[in-house]
Design an enzyme around this catalytic site. Structure first.
Site, PDB file in Angstrom:
ATOM      1  N   SER A 242       0.850  -1.188   0.000  1.00  0.00           N
ATOM      2  CA  SER A 242       0.000   0.000   0.000  1.00  0.00           C
ATOM      3  C   SER A 242       0.885   1.237   0.000  1.00  0.00           C
ATOM      4  O   SER A 242       2.092   1.162   0.259  1.00  0.00           O
ATOM      5  CB  SER A 242      -0.913  -0.017   1.232  1.00  0.00           C
ATOM      6  OG  SER A 242      -1.785   1.093   1.253  1.00  0.00           O
ATOM      7  N   CYS A 243       0.284   2.395  -0.296  1.00  0.00           N
ATOM      8  CA  CYS A 243       1.019   3.662  -0.281  1.00  0.00           C
ATOM      9  C   CYS A 243      -0.008   4.780  -0.207  1.00  0.00           C
ATOM     10  O   CYS A 243      -1.074   4.624   0.385  1.00  0.00           O
ATOM     11  CB  CYS A 243       1.929   3.791  -1.501  1.00  0.00           C
ATOM     12  SG  CYS A 243       1.049   3.780  -3.085  1.00  0.00           S
ATOM     13  N   GLY A 244       0.271   5.912  -0.825  1.00  0.00           N
ATOM     14  CA  GLY A 244      -0.674   7.019  -0.808  1.00  0.00           C
ATOM     15  C   GLY A 244      -1.822   6.839  -1.777  1.00  0.00           C
ATOM     16  O   GLY A 244      -2.982   7.079  -1.429  1.00  0.00           O
ATOM     17  N   GLY A 246      -1.494   4.130  -4.565  1.00  0.00           N
ATOM     18  CA  GLY A 246      -1.328   2.928  -5.378  1.00  0.00           C
ATOM     19  C   GLY A 246      -0.224   2.979  -6.404  1.00  0.00           C
ATOM     20  O   GLY A 246      -0.151   2.095  -7.258  1.00  0.00           O
ATOM     21  N   TRP A 271      -4.014   4.643   0.644  1.00  0.00           N
ATOM     22  CA  TRP A 271      -4.437   5.577   1.683  1.00  0.00           C
ATOM     23  C   TRP A 271      -5.454   6.590   1.184  1.00  0.00           C
ATOM     24  O   TRP A 271      -6.217   7.157   1.972  1.00  0.00           O
ATOM     25  CB  TRP A 271      -3.238   6.287   2.295  1.00  0.00           C
ATOM     26  CG  TRP A 271      -3.549   6.787   3.667  1.00  0.00           C
ATOM     27  CD1 TRP A 271      -3.752   8.077   4.053  1.00  0.00           C
ATOM     28  CD2 TRP A 271      -3.748   5.984   4.838  1.00  0.00           C
ATOM     29  NE1 TRP A 271      -4.063   8.143   5.391  1.00  0.00           N
ATOM     30  CE2 TRP A 271      -4.065   6.860   5.898  1.00  0.00           C
ATOM     31  CE3 TRP A 271      -3.694   4.614   5.101  1.00  0.00           C
ATOM     32  CZ2 TRP A 271      -4.318   6.413   7.190  1.00  0.00           C
ATOM     33  CZ3 TRP A 271      -3.942   4.170   6.381  1.00  0.00           C
ATOM     34  CH2 TRP A 271      -4.251   5.062   7.406  1.00  0.00           C
TER      35      TRP A 271
END
Length: 293
Positions: A242-244, A246, A271
Site C-alpha cells: 500500500s502507499c498514498g 497505489g 491511503w
C-alpha cells in the site's frame, strides 16, 4: 534464502534494451509525478522519448473513469481496449519506463501483470539512464501503430481491496507493507491529499519505497531482501503493498516479487481510500497508539 531470479528478470538495463529491441516490442512511457514535482509528463514525452515509445497515461487515460479515487485500475475490458490501441499483442514484450528513473513505471508493470500479461519489463534507471548511456531520443507525437490483439486475463490475486485490508487486520493472513515515508506512516506529518486521516492501517509494516532504490535504479536483490527483513517482513506469508494512491506500492510489489519469487497484491485504493474511510470500518493507527500500547 534469496532466490536467483537473474533469468527471465522483469528488470532490463538500457544496454540490454538497446541491444535486443525489435519492432515487435512495445515501449511505453509511463511517467507520472506528484504535484510537488512540478513536472508535466506529456510535455516531457513530446520533448524527447525513447524511439517508438507510446505514451501510457495511467492517471487520466488508462484508468477507471467512474472512480473518484486517483488512477484506479480500469475494468479488464477497458484495459484490453487501451492495450490494443497501443499495438500490444499476446506475444508482445512490453517495456515500461518513466522520466524519474524508477517511480511510476512499476505501476504500469503491475497493471499489465494484474491483467495477465507476463512479458512486461521495467527499464532500470528509466529515461535518465537511457540518456546517460547516449542512446537516441525521438521527439513529437506518438506514431500510428496497428491495432493489437491483447486479451485481458485478470489475475485477481494481484489486486487488493479495502475488504482485503480488513481481513488482513482481523485475521492476520496477509501482511500489509506501506511504502509511504515514516512521518506519514506514523501520523506525525499530514497527508498531501486533503481530508485524509494521518496514520496507517493497524498492524502494517513500514518500508519507504526509496529504501529499495539507489541513484534512480533498483538496488540488488540481496539488499532489497534485507530491507524487507529489516522492516519486519515475513517472506513465508502473503503480502499486500500500500502507499498514498497505489503508485509507489507497486515499487514494493515489483521489488518484493523479484526478491522472494512470489506475487505481492497491491491495494489499489491505498491511503486515498482508507484514510478517507469510516473509522468504524477503516481503523487507523498512529505512532502515539503504539507508544501507549
Amino acid at each position: 534464502m534469496v532466490p536467483d531470479l537473474s533469468r527471465n528478470s522483469p528488470l532490463i538495463n538500457p544496454a540490454a534494451l538497446y541491444g535486443s529491441w525489435s519492432r515487435s516490442d512495445v515501449i511505453l512511457d509511463a511517467s507520472w509525478y506528484l504535484p510537488a514535482h512540478d513536472r508535466d509528463p506529456d510535455a516531457e514525452y513530446l520533448a524527447g522519448h525513447i524511439p517508438h515509445a507510446q505514451r501510457f497515461d495511467f492517471d487520466w487515460v488508462v484508468v477507471d473513469q467512474m472512480s473518484e479515487l486517483p488512477h484506479m485500475l480500469p475494468s479488464p475490458a477497458e484495459f484490453q481496449s487501451h492495450a490494443r490501441r497501443l499495438g500490444i499483442c499476446a506475444d508482445s514484450r512490453v517495456v515500461v519506463y518513466d522520466g524519474a528513473g524508477i517511480f511510476a513505471a512499476p505501476r504500469a508493470w503491475w497493471m499489465f501483470r494484474a491483467m495477465g500479461h507476463d512479458n512486461v519489463v521495467v527499464l532500470d534507471g528509466g529515461l535518465p539512464a537511457w540518456k546517460a548511456a547516449g542512446y537516441p531520443l525521438q521527439k513529437g507525437t506518438p506514431e500510428l501503430v496497428r491495432l493489437g490483439s491483447f486479451t485481458a486475463r485478470p489475475q485477481r490475486e494481484r489486486v487488493a481491496s479495502a475488504e482485503t485490508i480488513r481481513r488482513a487486520i482481523a485475521e492476520g493472513q496477509h501482511q500489509i507493507v506501506d511504502a509511504r515515508p515514516p512521518a506519514r506512516f506514523a501520523g506525525s506529518a499530514p497527508e498531501p491529499r486533503a481530508g485524509l486521516r494521518p496514520g496507517h492501517m493497524p498492524g502494517a509494516l513500514n518500508l519507504p519505497f526509496d529504501r529499495l532504490l539507489e541513484n534512480g535504479r533498483f538496488r540488488g536483490i540481496r539488499a532489497i531482501s534485507e530491507a524487507f527483513t529489516d522492516a519486519g517482513f515475513d517472506p513465508e506469508r502473503p503480502a499486500v503493498a500500500s502507499c498514498g494512491s497505489g503508485v509507489t506500492a507497486c515499487i514494493l510489489a515489483f521489488a518484493g516479487e523479484r526478491a522472494f519469487g512470489r506475487p505481492f497484491a497491491v491495494y489499489d485504493g491505498s491511503w486515498a481510500e482508507w484514510g478517507a474511510g469510516d473509522p468504524a470500518t477503516m481503523p487507523v493507527a498512529t505512532a502515539a497508539d503504539l507508544s501507549e500500547s
